[in-house]
Design a protein around this motif. Structure first.
Motif, PDB file in Angstrom:
ATOM      1  N   ILE A 200      44.444  41.987  54.183  1.00  0.00           N
ATOM      2  CA  ILE A 200      43.794  42.896  55.124  1.00  0.00           C
ATOM      3  C   ILE A 200      44.524  42.806  56.461  1.00  0.00           C
ATOM      4  N   SER A 201      45.205  43.862  56.818  1.00  0.00           N
ATOM      5  CA  SER A 201      45.969  43.893  58.063  1.00  0.00           C
ATOM      6  C   SER A 201      45.073  44.334  59.215  1.00  0.00           C
ATOM      7  N   PRO A 202      45.522  44.112  60.465  1.00  0.00           N
ATOM      8  CA  PRO A 202      44.704  44.539  61.617  1.00  0.00           C
ATOM      9  C   PRO A 202      44.354  46.024  61.610  1.00  0.00           C
ATOM     10  N   ASP A 203      45.332  46.886  61.388  1.00  0.00           N
ATOM     11  CA  ASP A 203      45.044  48.325  61.398  1.00  0.00           C
ATOM     12  C   ASP A 203      44.092  48.714  60.273  1.00  0.00           C
ATOM     13  N   MET A 204      44.245  48.092  59.130  1.00  0.00           N
ATOM     14  CA  MET A 204      43.372  48.390  57.992  1.00  0.00           C
ATOM     15  C   MET A 204      41.928  48.022  58.306  1.00  0.00           C
ATOM     16  N   HIS A 205      41.729  46.849  58.895  1.00  0.00           N
ATOM     17  CA  HIS A 205      40.347  46.427  59.149  1.00  0.00           C
ATOM     18  C   HIS A 205      39.730  47.168  60.326  1.00  0.00           C
ATOM     19  N   LYS A 206      40.540  47.576  61.296  1.00  0.00           N
ATOM     20  CA  LYS A 206      39.983  48.290  62.445  1.00  0.00           C
ATOM     21  C   LYS A 206      39.308  49.586  62.007  1.00  0.00           C
TER      22      LYS A 206
END
Length: 276
Positions: A200-206
């Motif tokens: 889970i990358s930052p952009d994905m979770h945001k």
């Protein structure tokens, strides 16, 4: 790999605390260097309720840790659980598969259920009502949610049949990856996209923290992104279009108050007002 597992088999409580504090400190500093959003807000004031809920999470989980140990030991002693029933495999695959299954049950499923069951959503709301998502948001969970998440983790340990070293490794990865994907950091888009195929990358979770449906009900994963892609809950949204919070609980003052947040699960359920 075996040395790593042996370390986590007897990891001292101090080391677990250092992982928690070290992760927050590292990503807190990184947020100041490469922020995703250059929004001016008082970071320390914003962090206070999140730190409070970090402490309550520790207080809830610490006395219950022995149940994880007892459950884990029982499954190993009785050769119970999914990874104990599978044919013999390379040690590294045993570890990866165990982590994947613990993540599926203890994180993805727990998170999905919290969004679909109204009383549980009201508890989970405390996490989503943060108007400035950063690395401290990772541990912003109402004490009731800490109990819910603990229960799912316990069930995961039982079903998977995970040895305690694997459980400790999973929990450590969970803490650090959650701090990472909540952090207000901007990775190169191609790097973030590449990471999102595995973790889970930052952009994905945001995207999950966008204030409106259907984005709020997407990207439930914590460590691995495979479950969102496999079960059709993966979504994308340009970071520039993301607004944090929850549309039905827009009061930022209440959402920044420890007392207000403690009371939040006991409000009457409010149906989402808009969809996109």
């Amino acid at each position: 790999m075996e040395q790593l597992i042996r370390y986590f088999e007897t990891i001292p409580p101090l080391h677990r605390s250092l992982i928690l504090v070290g992760g927050i400190t590292f990503f807190w500093i990184l947020e100041g260097i490469v922020p995703l959003f250059n929004v001016k807000y008082k970071k320390w004031k914003h962090a206070l309720p999140n730190f409070f809920f970090t402490i309550t999470t520790i207080v809830v989980n610490f006395p219950l840790a022995f149940l994880l140990l007892k459950t884990s030991d029982w499954t190993v002693a009785n050769n119970f659980g999914i990874i104990n029933w599978l044919p013999e495999m390379p040690f590294w695959l045993y570890i990866v598969l165990g982590l994947l299954l613990l993540d599926l049950i203890g994180a993805y499923t727990a998170h999905l259920v919290e969004h679909k069951v109204k009383p549980l959503w009201m508890v989970h709301l405390v996490h989503h009502s943060d108007h400035h998502v950063d690395t401290t948001t990772a541990n912003r969970h109402h004490p009731l949610e800490s109990l819910i998440r603990y229960l799912f983790t316990l069930i995961g340990v039982f079903i998977v049949g995970a040895p305690i070293a694997l459980v400790m490794l999973y929990q450590s990865l969970s803490v650090v990856l959650s701090q990472f994907n909540h952090a207000n950091i901007q990775l190169p888009r191609k790097v973030d996209k590449a990471l999102s195929w595995f973790i889970i990358s930052p952009d994905m979770h945001k995207v999950h923290h966008h204030y409106k449906l259907p984005y709020t009900d997407s990207n439930y994963g914590n460590i691995f992104s495979i479950w969102d892609r496999l079960f059709g809950t993966y979504m994308e949204l340009d970071p520039d279009k993301i607004t944090y919070g929850v549309d039905t609980f827009p009061d930022e003052k209440e959402n920044s108050s420890i007392v207000g947040l403690l009371k939040q699960p006991f409000h009457k359920y409010r149906k989402p007002t808009t969809t996109e």
